[in-house]
Design a protein around this motif. Structure first.
Motif, PDB file in Angstrom:
ATOM      1  N   SER A  48       0.834  -1.208   0.000  1.00 14.48           N
ATOM      2  CA  SER A  48       0.000   0.000   0.000  1.00 14.48           C
ATOM      3  C   SER A  48       0.864   1.252   0.000  1.00 14.48           C
ATOM      4  CB  SER A  48      -0.937  -0.009   1.207  1.00 14.48           C
ATOM      5  OG  SER A  48      -0.204   0.052   2.420  1.00 14.48           O
ATOM      6  N   LEU A  49       1.964   1.230   0.743  1.00 14.52           N
ATOM      7  CA  LEU A  49       2.890   2.363   0.735  1.00 14.52           C
ATOM      8  C   LEU A  49       3.728   2.393  -0.533  1.00 14.52           C
ATOM      9  CD1 LEU A  49       4.051   2.206   4.457  1.00 14.52           C
ATOM     10  CD2 LEU A  49       2.590   3.938   3.423  1.00 14.52           C
ATOM     11  N   LEU A  50       4.130   1.223  -1.021  1.00 17.24           N
ATOM     12  CA  LEU A  50       4.927   1.170  -2.246  1.00 17.24           C
ATOM     13  C   LEU A  50       4.147   1.726  -3.435  1.00 17.24           C
ATOM     14  CD1 LEU A  50       6.583  -2.349  -1.871  1.00 17.24           C
ATOM     15  CD2 LEU A  50       7.775  -0.176  -1.936  1.00 17.24           C
ATOM     16  N   VAL A  51       2.914   1.285  -3.593  1.00 14.37           N
ATOM     17  CA  VAL A  51       2.100   1.732  -4.726  1.00 14.37           C
ATOM     18  C   VAL A  51       1.836   3.229  -4.637  1.00 14.37           C
ATOM     19  CG1 VAL A  51      -0.195   1.545  -5.768  1.00 14.37           C
ATOM     20  CG2 VAL A  51       1.061  -0.516  -5.142  1.00 14.37           C
ATOM     21  N   LEU A  52       1.584   3.734  -3.437  1.00 16.96           N
ATOM     22  CA  LEU A  52       1.324   5.160  -3.276  1.00 16.96           C
ATOM     23  C   LEU A  52       2.552   5.989  -3.639  1.00 16.96           C
ATOM     24  CD1 LEU A  52      -0.382   7.562  -2.275  1.00 16.96           C
ATOM     25  CD2 LEU A  52       0.490   7.083   0.024  1.00 16.96           C
ATOM     26  N   THR A  53       3.702   5.665  -3.068  1.00 18.83           N
ATOM     27  CA  THR A  53       4.896   6.483  -3.290  1.00 18.83           C
ATOM     28  C   THR A  53       5.391   6.386  -4.734  1.00 18.83           C
ATOM     29  OG1 THR A  53       6.211   4.620  -2.445  1.00 18.83           O
ATOM     30  CG2 THR A  53       5.636   6.368  -0.896  1.00 18.83           C
ATOM     31  N   VAL A  54       5.427   5.170  -5.288  1.00 15.13           N
ATOM     32  CA  VAL A  54       5.877   5.028  -6.674  1.00 15.13           C
ATOM     33  C   VAL A  54       4.883   5.679  -7.633  1.00 15.13           C
ATOM     34  CG1 VAL A  54       6.412   3.361  -8.495  1.00 15.13           C
ATOM     35  CG2 VAL A  54       7.221   2.975  -6.180  1.00 15.13           C
ATOM     36  N   GLY A  55       3.593   5.580  -7.331  1.00 14.33           N
ATOM     37  CA  GLY A  55       2.596   6.223  -8.187  1.00 14.33           C
ATOM     38  C   GLY A  55       2.727   7.732  -8.195  1.00 14.33           C
ATOM     39  N   GLU A 102       7.855  10.546   4.772  1.00 19.06           N
ATOM     40  CA  GLU A 102       9.034  11.292   5.209  1.00 19.06           C
ATOM     41  C   GLU A 102      10.110  11.296   4.127  1.00 19.06           C
ATOM     42  OE1 GLU A 102       6.401  10.864   8.074  1.00 19.06           O
ATOM     43  OE2 GLU A 102       7.405   9.060   7.310  1.00 19.06           O
ATOM     44  N   MET A 103      10.124  10.298   3.271  1.00 17.72           N
ATOM     45  CA  MET A 103      11.017  10.285   2.112  1.00 17.72           C
ATOM     46  C   MET A 103      10.353  10.902   0.886  1.00 17.72           C
ATOM     47  SD  MET A 103      14.141   8.920   2.282  1.00 17.72           S
ATOM     48  CE  MET A 103      15.155   8.022   3.474  1.00 17.72           C
ATOM     49  N   LEU A 104       9.034  10.725   0.779  1.00 13.69           N
ATOM     50  CA  LEU A 104       8.335  11.189  -0.415  1.00 13.69           C
ATOM     51  C   LEU A 104       8.224  12.712  -0.472  1.00 13.69           C
ATOM     52  CD1 LEU A 104       6.688  10.485  -2.965  1.00 13.69           C
ATOM     53  CD2 LEU A 104       4.665  10.365  -1.509  1.00 13.69           C
ATOM     54  N   VAL A 105       7.960  13.350   0.660  1.00 13.76           N
ATOM     55  CA  VAL A 105       7.762  14.805   0.661  1.00 13.76           C
ATOM     56  C   VAL A 105       9.000  15.548   0.164  1.00 13.76           C
ATOM     57  CG1 VAL A 105       7.380  16.797   2.162  1.00 13.76           C
ATOM     58  CG2 VAL A 105       5.919  14.789   2.377  1.00 13.76           C
ATOM     59  N   GLN A 270      -3.056  21.160  -7.412  1.00 12.73           N
ATOM     60  CA  GLN A 270      -2.299  19.987  -7.000  1.00 12.73           C
ATOM     61  C   GLN A 270      -1.476  20.224  -5.750  1.00 12.73           C
ATOM     62  OE1 GLN A 270      -2.548  17.015  -8.009  1.00 12.73           O
ATOM     63  NE2 GLN A 270      -1.004  16.356  -6.553  1.00 12.73           N
ATOM     64  N   ASN A 271      -1.272  21.488  -5.378  1.00 15.26           N
ATOM     65  CA  ASN A 271      -0.489  21.773  -4.179  1.00 15.26           C
ATOM     66  C   ASN A 271      -1.127  21.193  -2.933  1.00 15.26           C
ATOM     67  OD1 ASN A 271       1.587  23.152  -5.431  1.00 15.26           O
ATOM     68  ND2 ASN A 271       0.541  25.110  -5.306  1.00 15.26           N
ATOM     69  N   GLU A 272      -2.378  20.763  -3.013  1.00 20.00           N
ATOM     70  CA  GLU A 272      -3.012  20.132  -1.853  1.00 20.00           C
ATOM     71  C   GLU A 272      -2.257  18.884  -1.423  1.00 20.00           C
ATOM     72  OE1 GLU A 272      -5.721  19.757   1.173  1.00 20.00           O
ATOM     73  OE2 GLU A 272      -5.418  21.404  -0.257  1.00 20.00           O
ATOM     74  N   THR A 273      -1.640  18.189  -2.393  1.00 19.71           N
ATOM     75  CA  THR A 273      -0.878  16.997  -2.056  1.00 19.71           C
ATOM     76  C   THR A 273       0.613  17.238  -2.093  1.00 19.71           C
ATOM     77  OG1 THR A 273      -2.618  15.595  -2.945  1.00 19.71           O
ATOM     78  CG2 THR A 273      -0.473  14.588  -2.684  1.00 19.71           C
ATOM     79  N   ALA A 274       1.086  17.934  -3.082  1.00 19.38           N
ATOM     80  CA  ALA A 274       2.511  18.248  -3.178  1.00 19.38           C
ATOM     81  C   ALA A 274       2.670  19.441  -4.098  1.00 19.38           C
ATOM     82  CB  ALA A 274       3.297  17.065  -3.717  1.00 19.38           C
ATOM     83  N   PRO A 275       3.613  20.326  -3.866  1.00 19.96           N
ATOM     84  CA  PRO A 275       3.759  21.515  -4.664  1.00 19.96           C
ATOM     85  C   PRO A 275       4.123  21.200  -6.104  1.00 19.96           C
ATOM     86  CG  PRO A 275       5.588  21.256  -3.158  1.00 19.96           C
ATOM     87  CD  PRO A 275       4.583  20.239  -2.790  1.00 19.96           C
TER      88      PRO A 275
END
Length: 564
Positions: A48-55, A102-105, A270-275
């Motif tokens: 679940s974390l792998l798919v989210l971060t790689v996606g 913490e790595m993705l941001v 899109q800044n709601e999730t990441a800039p």
């Protein structure tokens, strides 16, 4: 905060009896079939974390299906390798390793900066090569992972993690764990938004199995040993049920599921999730097909878990993002260590176990960088909360899950099969597991004096600001433009990481604002049955820090004891 092992009568307080209490021990050996099922459950939670971060990275770097499968396989392999290293020589807690926010941001902040200019490419390319912006961005991410791994290793070797953990009382851990659970609510809601009906069904089944049927035993095992089968597999069974229903409806044409790129908002919001995650207007066109199984024919069955490129670009921005990623990962890992010790009923992790854990995670992050991955690995919050849902903390189960991850990581086609699970299922897993982390943080409030004005202000201020500041700076990333690109990346990475913010603010306020030991929950207390319970203030003098929970497995101890 209770640090010693509480002397409770498990046979009286737990209707499932002493045998069920024994399943919490790290050295418990489950039956083979049950062990395999729980190991597969851990792999699905990890995915679940792998798919989210790689996606999220795929949407920005515009990877093809083959590239996405290769990165998933590489991260799954490195995460499994990190799990084996951590459970054998690290903190020795039954913790799965995986990429995290913490790595993705910092990675998304780094990608939002302008990459591929002449200054960054100077000295990195030959005169005959062209400075490719997309390739430079991926290489900068690899440079970030290298810097993060080196800094994690330094923190573990120097013992800074153990020193900080000794200064973390219950009023530091309480808001830290609360924010740890709340930090992923946007991403979990994004995954569940694909189909809220199936997301609600998955959550409902997990609640029923883990709570309402937690006392139901299953006796069809050797020696007629009673096990709460439904509770132990309270994540795996709902995943299989909802996945099967989705597959039937999708093949019959009554259901149309989406990919992560389809669920992301428009570039303007899109800044709601990441800039500035999606600045390219044709990204949705490129990724509209998604990781469907019908596109996996080009992927090999067996392949080395390497992305094919390893030329890290150690630019100033990559170094700044790597420092922020390492700091956030260390804070998250220390919180997860305390979380797992509470689930296992063990003393708080001693300094040497914490330092070994951070060291092993740093080495695993460097290994991930050697495999060409664009993210490092840390202790998985979702998997440690699965220990509480399943009430099983066996180290052998986690190690078996790591072996399954190694085998799956060698096959990109099988990895794509795991990533073809509907996003709503992964969203439901994140909702349930991270909710457990938040609830566990609330339980730490009981050890402090909650009518104290000092505690009310410290907890309220740190929790509120750790949620408000990241949202504001995601919406307004240009506010921190101070003329130096690397400084901008570092400040934005720190100020958009809830875990790093809450740790810094809670740690500083708790150790700088005056207050008595009773207010801070650091004095000796008496348990319900009259026994003395050890707490942080006297934990160093009154309990054996070499608890069996933090000792390496027997085989590792024998190998270390062999004469050289």
């Amino acid at each position: 905060m209770v640090l010693g092992r509480q002397q409770t009568d498990a046979s009286v307080q737990d209707p499932r009896g002493p045998q069920w209490t024994g399943s919490r021990r790290v050295d418990w050996c489950p039956p083979l079939v049950l062990n395999l099922a729980m190991a597969l459950q851990h792999v699905l939670v990890q995915c679940s974390l792998l798919v989210l971060t790689v996606g999220m990275l795929q949407c920005r770097l515009q990877w093809t299906v083959a590239q996405r499968g290769q990165h998933l396989a590489s991260l799954l392999f490195s995460s499994a390798l990190a799990t084996l290293l951590h459970t054998c020589t690290g903190s020795c807690l039954p913790l799965m390793q995986a990429p995290s926010l913490e790595m993705l941001v910092p990675a998304l902040v780094l990608l939002s900066a302008k990459t591929g200019n002449e200054e960054d490419c100077r000295g990195q390319y030959s005169e005959t090569e062209r400075c490719d912006a997309q390739g430079s961005a991926e290489r900068e991410l690899q440079g970030m992972v290298v810097v993060a791994g080196l800094l994690q290793v330094c923190v573990g070797v120097c013992g800074l993690g153990g020193v900080c953990l000794r200064r973390c009382g219950p009023l530091v851990l309480a808001p830290l764990l609360c924010v740890l659970g709340l930090s992923i609510y946007r991403e979990a809601a994004l995954l569940c938004s694909d189909h809220w009906g199936f997301a609600a069904l998955a959550v409902f089944l997990m609640v029923i199995l883990s709570q309402h049927l937690r006392s139901v035993s299953f006796s069809a095992l050797p020696d007629f040993v009673q096990f709460p089968f439904y509770s132990m597999l309270s994540v795996l069974l709902p995943v299989l049920i909802v996945w099967g229903v989705c597959v039937l409806l999708e093949f019959s044409g009554h259901l149309q599921l989406h990919t992560l790129s389809d669920l992301l908002p428009d570039p303007g919001v899109q800044n709601e999730t990441a800039p500035r995650l999606l600045n390219d207007t044709h990204t949705h066109t490129v990724l509209s097909s998604g990781p469907s199984l019908k596109h996996s024919g080009t992927l090999p069955w067996i392949s080395l878990p390497h992305t094919g490129v390893w030329r890290p670009l150690l630019s100033g921005r990559a170094t700044a993002a790597g420092v922020a990623a390492a700091l956030g990962s260390c804070c998250s890992s220390m919180a997860v260590y305390c979380l797992s010790s509470r689930f296992l009923g063990a003393p708080q992790p001693p300094a040497h176990a914490c330092n070994r854990g951070l060291l092993s995670e740093g080495l695993a992050t460097l290994t991930s960088a050697l495999l060409g991955s664009t993210l490092g690995v840390v202790s998985s919050t979702a998997n440690v909360c699965t220990l509480e849902l399943s009430q099983c903390g066996s180290r052998r189960t986690v190690q078996l899950a790591a072996i399954l991850g190694l085998l799956l990581g060698l096959s990109p086609r099988l990895t794509v099969l795991l990533s073809s699970i509907p996003l709503v299922i992964y969203g439901a897993i994140l909702c349930v597991t991270y909710a457990v982390a938040t609830a566990t943080g609330v339980t730490y409030f009981q050890y402090g004096h909650m009518d104290s004005g000092r505690n009310i202000f410290n907890i309220g201020f740190t929790t509120f600001m750790a949620l408000v500041l990241p949202r504001w700076f995601r919406l307004q990333p240009d506010v921190l433009s101070i003329g130096q690109s690397s400084a901008n990346v570092f400040l934005l990475s720190v100020l958009t990481s809830p875990m790093l913010l809450i740790f810094l603010m809670a740690f500083l306020l708790e150790n700088s604002v005056s207050g008595s030991l009773a207010e801070r929950g650091l004095t000796r207390v008496e348990g319900k049955r009259g026994e003395t319970v050890l707490v942080l203030s006297d934990g160093r003098q009154n309990h054996d820090e070499r608890d069996a929970t933090y000792e390496p497995p027997y085989v590792v101890r024998r190998l270390l004891a062999m004469p050289t």
